[in-house]
Design an enzyme around this catalytic site. Structure first.
Site, mmCIF file in Angstrom:
data_model
loop_
_atom_site.group_PDB
_atom_site.id
_atom_site.type_symbol
_atom_site.label_atom_id
_atom_site.label_comp_id
_atom_site.label_asym_id
_atom_site.label_seq_id
_atom_site.Cartn_x
_atom_site.Cartn_y
_atom_site.Cartn_z
ATOM 1 N N GLY A 175 0.827 -1.213 0.000
ATOM 2 C CA GLY A 175 0.000 0.000 0.000
ATOM 3 C C GLY A 175 0.858 1.258 0.000
ATOM 4 O O GLY A 175 0.557 2.245 -0.692
ATOM 5 N N ASP A 176 1.939 1.242 0.756
ATOM 6 C CA ASP A 176 2.835 2.408 0.822
ATOM 7 C C ASP A 176 3.523 2.609 -0.531
ATOM 8 O O ASP A 176 3.688 3.738 -1.001
ATOM 9 C CB ASP A 176 3.915 2.188 1.902
ATOM 10 C CG ASP A 176 3.310 1.785 3.238
ATOM 11 O OD1 ASP A 176 2.144 2.132 3.474
ATOM 12 O OD2 ASP A 176 4.005 1.118 4.022
HETATM 13 N N1 LIG Z 1 -1.742 -10.336 -3.652
HETATM 14 C C1 LIG Z 1 -1.363 -9.300 -4.422
HETATM 15 N N2 LIG Z 1 -1.019 -9.514 -5.718
HETATM 16 C C2 LIG Z 1 -0.660 -8.496 -6.519
HETATM 17 N N3 LIG Z 1 -0.613 -7.199 -6.137
HETATM 18 C C3 LIG Z 1 -0.938 -6.936 -4.870
HETATM 19 C C4 LIG Z 1 -1.323 -7.943 -3.933
HETATM 20 N N4 LIG Z 1 -1.564 -7.377 -2.746
HETATM 21 C C5 LIG Z 1 -1.340 -6.059 -2.926
HETATM 22 N N5 LIG Z 1 -0.968 -5.787 -4.187
HETATM 23 C C6 LIG Z 1 -0.651 -4.479 -4.785
HETATM 24 O O1 LIG Z 1 -0.494 -3.506 -3.763
HETATM 25 C C7 LIG Z 1 -1.570 -2.568 -3.758
HETATM 26 C C8 LIG Z 1 -1.981 -2.261 -2.345
HETATM 27 O O2 LIG Z 1 -2.372 -3.447 -1.690
HETATM 28 P P1 LIG Z 1 -3.433 -3.491 -0.502
HETATM 29 O O3 LIG Z 1 -3.244 -4.808 0.155
HETATM 30 O O4 LIG Z 1 -4.773 -3.192 -1.028
HETATM 31 O O5 LIG Z 1 -2.984 -2.250 0.400
HETATM 32 P P2 LIG Z 1 -2.560 -2.165 1.933
HETATM 33 O O6 LIG Z 1 -1.163 -2.742 1.977
HETATM 34 O O7 LIG Z 1 -2.570 -0.705 2.221
HETATM 35 O O8 LIG Z 1 -3.570 -2.957 2.709
HETATM 36 C C9 LIG Z 1 -2.663 -3.238 -4.619
HETATM 37 O O9 LIG Z 1 -3.515 -2.284 -5.195
HETATM 38 C C10 LIG Z 1 -1.823 -3.988 -5.628
HETATM 39 O O10 LIG Z 1 -1.299 -3.119 -6.627
HETATM 40 O O1 LIG Z 2 1.470 2.500 11.023
HETATM 41 P P1 LIG Z 2 0.711 1.211 11.088
HETATM 42 O O2 LIG Z 2 -0.667 1.324 10.514
HETATM 43 O O3 LIG Z 2 0.714 0.659 12.485
HETATM 44 O O4 LIG Z 2 1.427 0.144 10.155
HETATM 45 C C1 LIG Z 2 2.804 -0.081 10.252
HETATM 46 C C2 LIG Z 2 3.205 -1.207 9.355
HETATM 47 O O5 LIG Z 2 2.741 -0.916 8.047
HETATM 48 C C3 LIG Z 2 3.812 -0.979 7.101
HETATM 49 O O6 LIG Z 2 4.211 0.360 6.870
HETATM 50 C C4 LIG Z 2 3.346 -1.663 5.847
HETATM 51 O O7 LIG Z 2 2.185 -1.003 5.374
HETATM 52 P P2 LIG Z 2 1.339 -1.481 4.122
HETATM 53 O O8 LIG Z 2 1.508 -2.970 4.007
HETATM 54 O O9 LIG Z 2 -0.066 -1.040 4.411
HETATM 55 O O10 LIG Z 2 1.892 -0.749 2.926
HETATM 56 C C5 LIG Z 2 4.918 -1.729 7.799
HETATM 57 O O11 LIG Z 2 6.186 -1.355 7.338
HETATM 58 C C6 LIG Z 2 4.695 -1.400 9.254
HETATM 59 O O12 LIG Z 2 5.100 -2.444 10.081
#
Ligand SMILES: Nc1ncnc2c1ncn2[C@@H]1O[C@H](COP(=O)(O)OP(=O)(O)O)[C@@H](O)[C@H]1O
Ligand SMILES: O=P(O)(O)OC[C@H]1O[C@](O)(COP(=O)(O)O)[C@@H](O)[C@@H]1O
Length: 298
Positions: free
Chosen positions: A250-251
């Site tokens: 997500g980041d």
């Molecule tokens: N299982 C996956 N396969 C392929 N791309 C992924 C997958 N999970 C995440 N991504 C990529 O990362 C982006 C953010 O993932 P997401 O899990 O929705 O966000 P977050 O980490 O903030 O929960 C997705 O829109 C996609 O581009």
């Molecule tokens: O600030 P929060 O919401 O506690 O999340 C921290 C965690 O999220 C992350 O930034 C990863 O975030 P994403 O998977 O949503 O991109 C990790 O590096 C960290 O451990």
């Protein structure tokens, strides 16, 4: 210039186990440690995409030192405030058949530490981008992101917020340029569980009505939906690949979006780069590399 703020940085301790069992001793067969926290990950990936940026935030103790050391080694520009007590979080990421995270709550930030951050934020100028991302330690007021945006409101800054619950809801009246809830977080804001794309769009529109200028809803392997202030609804799919670790996906997506938008001022281009960058991270053991992102650009 782009600035990120991480109130609650972490070291992400990734452990690989075959079968995760509770109430039992599990043995890990591989361990990795990475600097983490949402704003920090955005900074690292922006750096990978050759976009100059600076990471602000709070660090503490031995883990805080390691976060600073590893960012310096990567060449990521940072200017953290060092807290007097405690230590930065060590967030445990368990890779078994699925992914299980245990994230810490984080060290105490005092009012005087907060004032120091506000002094640093004076550096921002008209047209800069500010990313406020991640959770805040328990003693920090839940309107802190809102307070920061209010403080900078005369400067015409592009504010991007990645947060959950009231931390996110509180900023909407201040019209952030972009917010990025994932599908589950979007539902949580309204006390519902979202299943279909139509439902996601309907609830995303509610965030536009509440003040967000643009809403990027990430949907994991389903890609992402972008709802813009000029009425566009863009539906993005992910490139093919094999999931390795979604930590930081997500980041990475936010970093890709900013890089794409700065270069093109096109939402379509920004969404494509954001999906390629998010997925490049999901398909690798840590954050995306430039080659991985290029390979996945559709
Ligand atoms: N299982 C996956 N396969 C392929 N791309 C992924 C997958 N999970 C995440 N991504 C990529 O990362 C982006 C953010 O993932 P997401 O899990 O929705 O966000 P977050 O980490 O903030 O929960 C997705 O829109 C996609 O581009
Ligand atoms: O600030 P929060 O919401 O506690 O999340 C921290 C965690 O999220 C992350 O930034 C990863 O975030 P994403 O998977 O949503 O991109 C990790 O590096 C960290 O451990």
């Amino acid at each position: 210039m782009i600035y990120t703020v991480t109130f609650n940085p972490s070291l992400d301790y990734v452990m690989h186990v075959e079968d995760l069992m509770t109430h039992s001793i599990n043995k890990s067969h591989k361990e990795e440690v990475y600097p983490g926290g949402k704003g920090i990950n955005v900074s690292i990936v922006l750096h990978t995409l050759r976009i100059p940026n600076k990471a602000f935030g709070f660090v503490a103790g031995f883990s805080g030192k390691e976060i600073e050391r590893s960012l310096s080694k990567l060449g990521v520009h940072h200017d953290f405030i060092t807290l007097d007590n405690g230590f930065s979080r060590i967030n445990v990421k368990l890779k078994a058949k699925g992914e299980t995270d245990i994230n810490g709550s984080g060290p105490q930030i005092t009012p005087s530490d907060l004032r120091e951050l506000f002094e640093k934020l004076n550096e921002l100028k008209e047209g800069d981008y500010l990313v406020l991302a991640g959770s805040i330690p328990p003693n920090v007021p839940h309107d802190i992101y809102q307070t920061i945006i209010k403080e900078l409101s005369s400067k015409n800054i592009f504010v991007i917020v990645d947060a959950t619950k009231e931390l996110l809801l509180n900023v909407l009246p201040y019209k952030p340029f972009l917010i990025k809830p994932n599908q589950e977080e979007l539902g949580e804001l309204f006390g519902v569980t979202l299943h279909t794309k139509e439902e996601v769009i309907a609830y995303g529109k509610k965030l536009l009505e509440k003040g967000a200028q643009n809403v990027l809803i990430s949907r994991g392997s389903e890609g992402a939906l972008l709802l813009t202030n000029d009425g566009q609804i863009l539906d993005g799919t992910i490139p093919d690949g094999k999931l390795v670790s979604s930590v930081g996906a997500g980041d990475s997506m936010i970093a890709g979006f900013i890089a794409g938008y700065i270069k093109s001022h096109s939402f379509d281009t920004a969404l494509k780069l954001s999906l390629a960058t998010g997925s490049a991270t999901a398909y690798s053991s840590w954050l995306a590399t430039p080659d991985q992102i290029d390979d996945l650009l559709l």
